[in-house]
Scaffold this motif. Structure first.
Motif, short mmCIF file in Angstrom:
data_model
loop_
_atom_site.label_atom_id
_atom_site.label_comp_id
_atom_site.label_asym_id
_atom_site.label_seq_id
_atom_site.Cartn_x
_atom_site.Cartn_y
_atom_site.Cartn_z
N GLN A 48 0.83 -1.21 0.00
CA GLN A 48 0.00 0.00 0.00
C GLN A 48 0.87 1.25 0.00
OE1 GLN A 48 -2.48 -0.60 3.49
NE2 GLN A 48 -4.26 -0.87 2.15
N ARG A 49 1.89 1.26 0.84
CA ARG A 49 2.78 2.42 0.91
C ARG A 49 3.52 2.63 -0.41
NH1 ARG A 49 7.35 2.84 5.46
NH2 ARG A 49 8.22 1.21 4.15
N GLN B 288 2.47 1.72 -3.39
CA GLN B 288 1.51 2.21 -4.39
C GLN B 288 1.22 3.70 -4.20
OE1 GLN B 288 0.32 0.46 -7.15
NE2 GLN B 288 2.01 -0.80 -6.40
N ARG B 289 1.06 4.13 -2.94
CA ARG B 289 0.83 5.56 -2.68
C ARG B 289 2.03 6.39 -3.13
NH1 ARG B 289 -1.55 3.70 2.10
NH2 ARG B 289 0.34 4.14 3.29
N ALA B 290 3.23 5.89 -2.87
CA ALA B 290 4.44 6.62 -3.27
C ALA B 290 4.52 6.71 -4.80
CB ALA B 290 5.67 5.94 -2.71
N ARG B 291 4.16 5.63 -5.48
CA ARG B 291 4.18 5.65 -6.95
C ARG B 291 3.14 6.62 -7.50
NH1 ARG B 291 3.83 0.09 -9.68
NH2 ARG B 291 4.23 1.41 -11.46
N GLN B 292 1.97 6.68 -6.87
CA GLN B 292 0.94 7.63 -7.32
C GLN B 292 1.39 9.06 -7.14
OE1 GLN B 292 -2.65 6.66 -5.26
NE2 GLN B 292 -3.17 5.00 -6.64
N ASP B 293 2.06 9.33 -6.00
CA ASP B 293 2.55 10.68 -5.75
C ASP B 293 3.61 11.10 -6.76
OD1 ASP B 293 0.84 10.79 -3.60
OD2 ASP B 293 2.41 10.40 -2.11
N GLY C 156 -0.57 10.92 -9.68
CA GLY C 156 -1.86 10.30 -9.46
C GLY C 156 -2.16 9.08 -10.31
#
Length: 77
Positions: free
Chosen positions: A62-63, A65-70, A74
């Motif tokens: 999860q972390r 994926q959030r870092a990749r989105q940032d 997005g």
């Protein structure tokens, strides 16, 4: 892309399989724990360890994926 976090995730998911498939390491009766032979309590311990490692892998994923989105504005590629 292979990152250190993804390597840790893979190790968390593979470790229980390796531990259970390497039967020679736990195919014995001693040391017994409260009267339970090693063969049985070792496997039961790995149920708990596997749960913890899977939860850790999920949180790391999860972390990641959030870092990749940032970093990708997005969008996950």
């Amino acid at each position: 892309m292979i990152t250190p976090v993804r390597v840790v995730i893979a190790l968390c998911l593979v470790a229980p399989f390796v531990a259970m498939l390497w039967v020679g390491s736990y195919a014995k009766t001693d040391p017994a724990f409260i009267g339970i032979p090693f063969f049985y309590w070792y496997q039961m311990l790995w149920v708990l360890i596997s749960t913890a490692l899977t939860m850790l892998a999920y949180k790391l994923w999860q972390r990641d994926q959030r870092a990749r989105q940032d970093t990708n504005g997005g969008a996950v590629k």
